[in-house]
Design a protein around this motif. Structure first.
Motif, PDB file in Angstrom:
ATOM      1  N   PRO A 109      52.975  65.440  33.062  1.00  0.00           N
ATOM      2  CA  PRO A 109      52.230  66.694  33.057  1.00  0.00           C
ATOM      3  C   PRO A 109      53.094  67.941  33.091  1.00  0.00           C
ATOM      4  O   PRO A 109      52.590  69.057  33.178  1.00  0.00           O
ATOM      5  CB  PRO A 109      51.396  66.586  34.333  1.00  0.00           C
ATOM      6  N   ASN A 110      54.429  67.746  33.029  1.00  0.00           N
ATOM      7  CA  ASN A 110      55.323  68.906  33.085  1.00  0.00           C
ATOM      8  C   ASN A 110      56.595  68.625  32.292  1.00  0.00           C
ATOM      9  O   ASN A 110      56.879  67.483  31.905  1.00  0.00           O
ATOM     10  CB  ASN A 110      55.666  69.258  34.545  1.00  0.00           C
ATOM     11  N   VAL A 144      52.717  70.746  23.911  1.00  0.00           N
ATOM     12  CA  VAL A 144      51.480  71.370  24.397  1.00  0.00           C
ATOM     13  C   VAL A 144      50.999  72.441  23.426  1.00  0.00           C
ATOM     14  O   VAL A 144      49.799  72.536  23.122  1.00  0.00           O
ATOM     15  CB  VAL A 144      51.689  71.953  25.813  1.00  0.00           C
ATOM     16  N   GLU A 147      47.153  64.008  37.181  1.00  0.00           N
ATOM     17  CA  GLU A 147      47.538  65.345  36.711  1.00  0.00           C
ATOM     18  C   GLU A 147      47.455  65.437  35.189  1.00  0.00           C
ATOM     19  O   GLU A 147      47.091  66.472  34.633  1.00  0.00           O
ATOM     20  CB  GLU A 147      48.969  65.679  37.166  1.00  0.00           C
ATOM     21  N   MET A 148      47.792  64.343  34.520  1.00  0.00           N
ATOM     22  CA  MET A 148      47.762  64.349  33.057  1.00  0.00           C
ATOM     23  C   MET A 148      46.331  64.415  32.532  1.00  0.00           C
ATOM     24  O   MET A 148      46.047  65.076  31.523  1.00  0.00           O
ATOM     25  CB  MET A 148      48.482  63.130  32.504  1.00  0.00           C
ATOM     26  N   GLU A 195      43.862  65.844  34.101  1.00  0.00           N
ATOM     27  CA  GLU A 195      43.441  67.240  34.316  1.00  0.00           C
ATOM     28  C   GLU A 195      44.063  68.158  33.275  1.00  0.00           C
ATOM     29  O   GLU A 195      43.421  69.115  32.822  1.00  0.00           O
ATOM     30  CB  GLU A 195      43.807  67.690  35.738  1.00  0.00           C
ATOM     31  N   LEU A 196      45.309  67.881  32.874  1.00  0.00           N
ATOM     32  CA  LEU A 196      45.936  68.661  31.803  1.00  0.00           C
ATOM     33  C   LEU A 196      45.130  68.509  30.514  1.00  0.00           C
ATOM     34  O   LEU A 196      44.884  69.489  29.805  1.00  0.00           O
ATOM     35  CB  LEU A 196      47.375  68.188  31.580  1.00  0.00           C
ATOM     36  N   ARG A 222      42.113  70.653  30.737  1.00  0.00           N
ATOM     37  CA  ARG A 222      42.443  72.079  30.573  1.00  0.00           C
ATOM     38  C   ARG A 222      42.713  72.422  29.104  1.00  0.00           C
ATOM     39  O   ARG A 222      42.364  73.505  28.641  1.00  0.00           O
ATOM     40  CB  ARG A 222      43.665  72.453  31.420  1.00  0.00           C
ATOM     41  N   LEU A 223      43.355  71.481  28.400  1.00  0.00           N
ATOM     42  CA  LEU A 223      43.667  71.718  26.993  1.00  0.00           C
ATOM     43  C   LEU A 223      42.461  71.454  26.076  1.00  0.00           C
ATOM     44  O   LEU A 223      42.537  71.677  24.875  1.00  0.00           O
ATOM     45  CB  LEU A 223      44.840  70.832  26.558  1.00  0.00           C
TER      46      LEU A 223
END
Length: 461
Positions: free
Chosen positions: A206-207, A225, A254-255, A257-258, A261-262
């Motif tokens: 996720p980062n 991203v 977390e991924m 949720e990413l 969000r995307l």
């Protein structure tokens, strides 16, 4: 399809392309060339409508479905397959629904787990443009419905745009599996223009700290991203693909949720297969309990809505059926939601599709035309240019072995879920060198997994 008259007509249509035409005539998007085609379209259409009544599907809904050439292709393969082989579990098909085409070995990243052993340069034996277009023609004649361009990195290849546009013009559903770093706003619009419908971008975390380290390149996460956002904003369906290992298992929430969000349409977790550059990463593979817990978590997140959440582990179909909560994933690129009043229909349809699709509902084509049962199963079973795709699909000994779940030497041939799941055949081959061996990731293989892990530790020592 049991109607004798319908069965007779279907057997007469030995070419799947003829049935595609008939479905187009039924949907009022193709002009009939004679009275015979018109009659055939009416009879086949009525038979399909009769089946549709069982699921509350109106004739108008069915016709709308068949106005999409991709749906006509897929349905024609199912109908012709039933006419050819009868109903089998899993269903034997005259052509795969989907081809994953490892279009090139060339790539701009250096991923630790790359199954394709990608390099900065194209392979010397890569097909010419003419050869690639010929492959598309063969897949069209066979009745294949979807092509997923992969690699390496397909967007880096000089022939990609021409071949993708040509394939889209033939009515294929076109998707691209990419690292996302090359999808600028201009590239995203071009993807849409040439007929690509779905873009799947690989992310390992996720980062940037996690993703860039795994991908061997700075700013890979940032560019990936941005690529997702550009593809989404261009009107393309988008997804995130993640190969899960101990390296990133705790980052999956977390991924997801990413992904939300995307605003991607799909989040897909890939079963790690120790092949290619991943051969030396066995210790990073999940044990059976970890995998089972992960699949349960993914299913719960899928129920929340907003995006599809799938897993390439064929046991995900078993997990989704066992929950008895409506949503079912019969294979890693599809979902079904069947009302309770249809009883065992979910299990029946899932057995029909059959879990692990290697050599059954899909196969792969390599950069040089070589055909494999799966991108993660490096077994050359023929070459599209030299042997002909249809010939290999129908006659390959390897593929025919993969299609028989009742064979005594097929691991788990007595398992109640053998038609729903079947075990990952690529994992069986990677760990045992045998396509019919057990999948050591199965929940009943805990003790065997401990033995494999112990052998790996000894090898390292």
């Amino acid at each position: 399809m049991d109607n004798r008259f319908v069965s007779f007509i279907l057997r007469e249509m030995t070419e799947v392309k003829r049935l595609e035409r008939v479905l187009g005539i039924y949907a009022d998007v193709t002009e009939p060339e004679g009275a015979g085609e018109k009659v055939h379209a009416k009879i086949v259409g009525k038979a399909i409508e009769k089946g549709g009544e069982r699921f509350g599907a109106s004739p108008d809904t069915i016709k709308d479905l068949f106005r999409d050439p991709y749906m006509r292709k897929g349905f024609a393969v199912i109908i012709r397959s039933i006419a050819e082989y009868g109903i089998t579990v899993p269903q034997r098909l005259i052509a795969p629904f989907m081809i994953v085409w490892d279009f090139t070995e060339q790539c701009n990243l250096k991923c630790r787990h790359c199954y394709a052993n990608a390099t900065p340069h194209p392979a010397p034996d890569e097909l010419s443009l003419e050869g690639k277009l010929n492959v598309v023609d063969q897949l069209d004649e066979a009745g294949v419905a979807a092509i997923s361009f992969s690699g390496g990195e397909p967007l880096i290849n000089k022939d990609f745009w021409k071949v993708a546009e040509y394939a889209a013009s033939k009515g294929f559903y076109i998707s691209v599996a990419t690292n996302g770093t090359l999808i600028s706003e201009k590239a995203a619009k071009r993807l849409k223009e040439v007929g690509v419908r779905y873009v799947e971008v690989s992310l390992d975390g996720p980062n940037a700290e996690i993703h860039d380290r795994f991908r061997g390149a700075e700013r890979a996460f940032e560019r990936a991203v941005k690529g997702i956002e550009n593809a989404r904003d261009a009107g393309l369906s988008t997804g995130i693909a993640t190969a899960v290992t101990h390296y990133n298992l705790d980052k999956i929430p977390e991924m997801i949720e990413l992904g939300r969000r995307l605003r991607v349409d799909r989040f897909i977790v890939f079963n790690f297969i120790p092949t290619g550059k991943g051969k030396d990463m066995v210790k990073e593979d999940l044990d059976p309990d970890e995998r089972e817990e992960l699949m349960g978590y993914l299913y719960d997140e899928w129920k929340r809505g907003e995006m599809q959440i799938f897993c390439t582990c064929p046991a995900y179909a078993r997990v989704s059926i066992a929950r008895k909560e409506g949503k079912v994933s019969p294979t890693h690129f599809a979902e079904m939601e069947i009302p309770e009043e249809f009883g065992g229909a979910a299990k029946a349809l899932t057995e029909f599709i059959g879990g692990c699709g290697a050599g059954r509902i899909y196969c792969s084509i390599e950069h040089n035309g070589d055909i494999q049962p799966c991108v993660f199963m490096p077994i050359r079973i023929g070459n599209a240019r030299e042997d002909g795709f249809v010939n290999v699909w129908k006659n390959s000994e390897v593929l025919n072995k993969l299609r028989d779940r009742d064979a005594e030497n097929y691991a788990g041939h007595t398992c109640a879920f053998r038609y729903v799941c079947g075990g990952c055949r690529a994992r069986a081959y990677a760990y045992y060198g045998d396509i019919l061996a057990p999948d050591p990731g199965c929940i009943i293989m805990g003790r065997e997994w401990e033995r494999i892990k112990s052998l790996s530790d000894e090898k390292e020592a």
